[in-house]
Motif scaffolding. Structure first.
Motif, mmCIF file in Angstrom:
data_model
loop_
_atom_site.group_PDB
_atom_site.id
_atom_site.type_symbol
_atom_site.label_atom_id
_atom_site.label_comp_id
_atom_site.label_asym_id
_atom_site.label_seq_id
_atom_site.Cartn_x
_atom_site.Cartn_y
_atom_site.Cartn_z
ATOM 1 N N HIS A 52 -0.169 53.533 -7.497
ATOM 2 C CA HIS A 52 0.248 52.377 -8.287
ATOM 3 C C HIS A 52 -0.409 52.268 -9.656
ATOM 4 N N GLY A 53 -1.429 53.049 -9.935
ATOM 5 C CA GLY A 53 -2.115 52.919 -11.215
ATOM 6 C C GLY A 53 -3.298 51.979 -11.131
ATOM 7 N N LEU A 68 -4.744 44.102 -5.887
ATOM 8 C CA LEU A 68 -6.105 44.593 -6.095
ATOM 9 C C LEU A 68 -6.152 45.266 -7.457
ATOM 10 N N VAL A 69 -7.014 44.775 -8.328
ATOM 11 C CA VAL A 69 -7.136 45.333 -9.676
ATOM 12 C C VAL A 69 -8.173 46.449 -9.632
ATOM 13 N N LEU A 70 -7.759 47.655 -10.012
ATOM 14 C CA LEU A 70 -8.590 48.851 -9.886
ATOM 15 C C LEU A 70 -9.209 49.283 -11.207
ATOM 16 N N GLY A 71 -8.543 49.029 -12.319
ATOM 17 C CA GLY A 71 -9.011 49.505 -13.616
ATOM 18 C C GLY A 71 -10.143 48.676 -14.184
ATOM 19 N N HIS A 72 -11.034 49.329 -14.903
ATOM 20 C CA HIS A 72 -12.184 48.631 -15.499
ATOM 21 C C HIS A 72 -11.727 47.638 -16.560
ATOM 22 N N ASP A 317 4.095 33.702 -14.766
ATOM 23 C CA ASP A 317 4.537 35.087 -14.726
ATOM 24 C C ASP A 317 3.891 35.851 -15.880
ATOM 25 N N THR A 318 3.345 37.019 -15.569
ATOM 26 C CA THR A 318 2.661 37.801 -16.593
ATOM 27 C C THR A 318 2.676 39.265 -16.195
ATOM 28 N N GLU A 319 2.048 40.100 -17.006
ATOM 29 C CA GLU A 319 1.977 41.542 -16.743
ATOM 30 C C GLU A 319 0.525 41.983 -16.805
ATOM 31 N N LEU A 320 0.165 42.860 -15.878
ATOM 32 C CA LEU A 320 -1.186 43.412 -15.869
ATOM 33 C C LEU A 320 -1.126 44.826 -15.315
ATOM 34 N N GLY A 321 -1.628 45.771 -16.094
ATOM 35 C CA GLY A 321 -1.656 47.156 -15.644
ATOM 36 C C GLY A 321 -0.287 47.717 -15.306
ATOM 37 N N GLY A 322 0.754 47.260 -16.027
ATOM 38 C CA GLY A 322 2.095 47.752 -15.773
ATOM 39 C C GLY A 322 2.803 47.081 -14.620
#
Length: 523
Positions: A52-53, A68-72, A317-322
């Motif tokens: 999922h990125g 779950l947010v994985l990116g720093h 509604d928003t976008e995060l990490g694609g």
């Protein structure tokens, strides 16, 4: 991209569906609980990142969907943008549609309470200001003396035996002993309190009962401090000009106690495991090429005490990490995966000494305010243990070490060690009962924030402005003056009166002086 949460919570897939695998649930989404998540969280994070990125859909207990947010960088944005991602759990759509029941195993973590971690904006500023102001009143040297005393007391319990379990006999007890002393309730420290603190974050069937026990203990403490204030953290919260209610004080004490206990117990165990299982790590530490604080910092990168923090809730509604995040979606701050994000740490074997860009203490307005106390407990505790037992060796094969995990943390079950038996150490008879900073004469060198007189307990004063509010004038209550009369700007605290440091955001020169201040105070 549309949201992957297209399934109905609680609806099971057909019997032949591969979603019946233990690690996956409805819709083929991976579970953030169960055997796979507990036994190999790093492997799970790698799979989620590959699929999922930097932001991945997951399932919580009961197959409730979350992100779950994985990116720093994505985690930094998540924690630093409360206008998009709120800490108010009442926004969670799953609560409104009945997907999450009040007795859910994670209820002690996500159920809204009147505390700063569930607040944004002005309410968060008022409540957190009371916490940070009260923490500034702690005597850091006195705390370190407590930590050293308690560490040696624990070592005395097993030093003559030649063997011990450093999790159950050391790491799980030291933080609770220290926090009980800071709070002003050393008499409440016991095995039941330790186990209740550990249990309530695991999502077990007894988590709700464990939470109730801790709340009962803290409620009694607050009632005592309303009647008889003392130089301790509980009294400072009760008396703070933020005028917190008893419920607010109890809930903040509960929050701080559990966060400090769980994170520090895990951190101590993780540092000791690295010392015992990594020859290079131990050689650098014992050879003087790395200090214990540096070893702690490296561990915060490699084995953070909290693997994730639940949670944030999308305001709209928003976008995060694609990924397209819908209003009311739940998100988890992925601390452990962010620390291994290839974009900031392509080589996981690289030395991270001196680099504090990790997210072990989260970030943004809700970054852990007690992280320096946690570091001090780990630094002094590990150092005292290694000084007493320099020949520590792992008492089992490394492959036999076991962990228990949940969505928030992963901790060692046991860390058996062996060593040459040594005599007990005589402990200083000083009771070390005072935790407040001593007041210096007016002419002494002042390198901290400007001090102000402490008002009398102000919980009954309606409308008093919190002392930490921007532009707030110092306030006090002279015997013959109205309560709302402000103190003169030049007022000096009476001899023996404690002071509340003013909360402010320091400029670069002030931060330099803060570094000197920490050294001066024993950090």
């Amino acid at each position: 991209m549309t949201t992957p949460f297209h399934h109905e919570p609680g609806v099971s897939p057909p019997p032949q569906c591969p979603a019946h695998n233990l690690g996956t649930g409805p819709g083929g989404l991976r579970r953030l609980y169960g055997p796979e998540a507990e036994n190999d969280p790093a492997g799970l994070y790698d799979k989620l990142r590959a699929e999922h990125g930097t932001v991945a859909p997951v399932l919580l207990h009961g197959d409730v969907p979350a992100w779950l947010v994985l990116g720093h960088s994505e985690n930094l944005h998540l924690t630093r943008t409360p206008s998009q991602f709120s800490r108010d759990s009442r926004r969670w759509r799953a609560l409104h549609d009945g997907s999450v029941a009040p007795d859910h195993p994670l209820a002690p973590i996500f159920t809204w309470q009147p505390v700063c971690v569930f607040a944004d904006g002005a309410k968060h500023e008022r409540q957190r200001g009371a916490v940070t102001d009260s923490m500034e009143r702690i005597d850091t040297r006195g705390v370190r003396r407590h930590i050293n005393r308690f560490s040696n007391r624990l070592v005395n319990d097993f030093s003559e035996k030649g063997s011990a379990d450093l999790v159950s006999q050391f790491a799980e007890h030291l933080p609770m002993m220290v926090m009980c002393a800071i709070f002003g309730m050393p008499e409440e420290y016991d095995e039941r309190l330790v186990q209740a603190a550990r249990d309530m974050t695991r999502g077990t069937e007894t988590a709700v009962a464990s939470n109730a026990h801790i709340v009962s203990v803290l409620t009694r403490l607050v009632e005592r401090r309303r009647a008889e204030p003392a130089p301790d953290f509980a009294s400072w919260l009760v008396e703070h000009p933020a005028t917190m209610s008893d419920i607010e004080v109890v809930e903040h004490l509960r929050l701080i106690l559990i966060a400090a206990y769980e994170s520090t117990a895990n951190l101590i165990a993780n540092v000791l495991r690295m010392v015992l299982t990594d020859p290079r790590f131990r050689a650098r530490l014992s050879g003087g090429h790395m200090t214990v604080p540096e070893a702690v910092e490296q561990t915060l990168w490699d084995e953070p005490p909290f693997t994730a923090v639940f949670g944030r809730w999308a305001v709209g509604d928003t976008e995060l990490g694609g990924q397209q995040i819908k209003a009311g979606d739940a998100l988890l701050v992925g601390i452990a995966p962010a620390n291994t994000d290839p974009t900031v740490r392509p080589d996981l074997t690289a030395n991270m000494e001196g680099n504090r860009a990790h997210l072990a203490f989260s970030g943004g307005p809700h970054e852990c305010p007690g992280q320096d106390i946690g570091r001090a407990i780990a630094d002094v505790g590990v150092d005292a243990l290694l000084m007493r037992l320099p020949d520590l060796e792992l008492g089992t094969e490394e492959s036999e070490l076991r962990w228990v995990g949940n969505i928030m943390s992963r901790h060692l079950v046991e860390l058996p060690v062996k060593f040459a038996p040594s005599p007990q150490q005589k402990l200083d008879s000083d009771p070390l009962s005072v935790m407040a900073r001593a007041v210096r004469p007016a002419g002494d060198w002042e390198i901290s924030s400007p001090a102000r007189p402490v008002p009398e307990p102000a919980h009954s004063i309606a409308g008093m402005q919190p002392a930490h509010a921007p532009g707030a004038a110092p306030q006090h209550r002279p015997a013959a003056a109205p309560a709302e009369t402000p103190a003169p700007a030049t007022a000096e605290p009476a001899p023996g009166t404690a002071v509340i440091p003013q909360q402010r955001r320091p400029a670069a020169p002030a931060r330099l002086w803060q570094a000197v201040s920490r050294w001066w105070n024993g950090y």
